[in-house]
Design an enzyme around this catalytic site. Sequence first.
Site, PDB file in Angstrom:
ATOM      1  N   SER A   1      72.650 -40.648 -68.139  1.00 23.78           N
ATOM      2  CA  SER A   1      73.411 -41.649 -67.376  1.00 23.78           C
ATOM      3  C   SER A   1      74.217 -40.899 -66.334  1.00 23.78           C
ATOM      4  O   SER A   1      74.570 -39.726 -66.534  1.00 23.78           O
ATOM      5  CB  SER A   1      74.366 -42.424 -68.300  1.00 23.78           C
ATOM      6  OG  SER A   1      75.291 -43.195 -67.553  1.00 23.78           O
TER       7      SER A   1
ATOM      8  N   TYR B   1      80.861 -42.047 -74.909  1.00 25.48           N
ATOM      9  CA  TYR B   1      79.602 -42.297 -74.215  1.00 25.48           C
ATOM     10  C   TYR B   1      79.353 -41.232 -73.157  1.00 25.48           C
ATOM     11  O   TYR B   1      78.262 -40.638 -73.101  1.00 25.48           O
ATOM     12  CB  TYR B   1      79.636 -43.684 -73.577  1.00 25.48           C
ATOM     13  CG  TYR B   1      78.367 -44.054 -72.835  1.00 25.48           C
ATOM     14  CD1 TYR B   1      77.240 -44.465 -73.530  1.00 25.48           C
ATOM     15  CD2 TYR B   1      78.304 -43.989 -71.451  1.00 25.48           C
ATOM     16  CE1 TYR B   1      76.075 -44.804 -72.860  1.00 25.48           C
ATOM     17  CE2 TYR B   1      77.144 -44.323 -70.765  1.00 25.48           C
ATOM     18  CZ  TYR B   1      76.037 -44.725 -71.476  1.00 25.48           C
ATOM     19  OH  TYR B   1      74.876 -45.048 -70.807  1.00 25.48           O
TER      20      TYR B   1
END
Length: 260
Positions: free
Chosen positions: A149, A166
């Site tokens: 990501s 995350y």
Amino acid sequence: MRTTQELFSLAGKTALVTGGSRGLGLQMALALGEQGARVVISARKQAELDEAVALLKQRGIDASSVAADLSSEADAEALVSAALAQLGHIDILINNAGASWGAPAEDHPVAAWDKVMNLNIRGIFLVSQLVGKRSMIPRQYGRIINIASIAGLAGNPPGTMQTIAYNTSKGAVVNFTRTLAGEWGRFGITVNALAPGFFPSKMTHGLLAQMGADQLAKDAPLGRLGDDEDLKGAAVLFASDAGKHITGQILAVDGGVSAV
């Protein structure tokens, strides 16, 4: 010398896509299947898998599913065993299963940290190791695509997301990709990662509601969010012989957000 069409073809290839029942995972499963690959998708919920397999089959794709929670070592092993039983071998592995959690760093629950880390990086390690040892290394061939990501490439601007677990997990995916590429290149295995930006999905629904899709799009040089086909070409490049000389690379698919 093969044509471009032949290089991008996945006819006769087999693929396992984790987190493949919806969103980005389903988009990539469609892309591989549309290029001729036989596909097994995995996720935790069988009902969602059944819907996704029905969609894939409607498109003429040879598809099946296996339910698994990849934070569990036993489930990871069962998934790979089932996928090998169905496919015979695994040419392409897309490690897409993941989770997120929003909380200020000072108050982030330890249990939530562990949940994100166990799925987002430990799960990728488990599945890659199993597929490598049981299929790709013996056959001296493989294509592994990890889903990172742009959150793993930088921190969050002040006042936006609070996703320390995350972001950390996706940063780990980036270096896992580079390290595995270095170790497994001698086996004819390429290992690359896609780093998506903002795509509307179940995982990003809360963020889009909080920050506004228009504002997030405005921050991208291309002035748009990702859509339901923007990962297809990149996934096929890394999965096919068109990308056979590319390994250890991280490709941001983010409308230019990470470039400015």
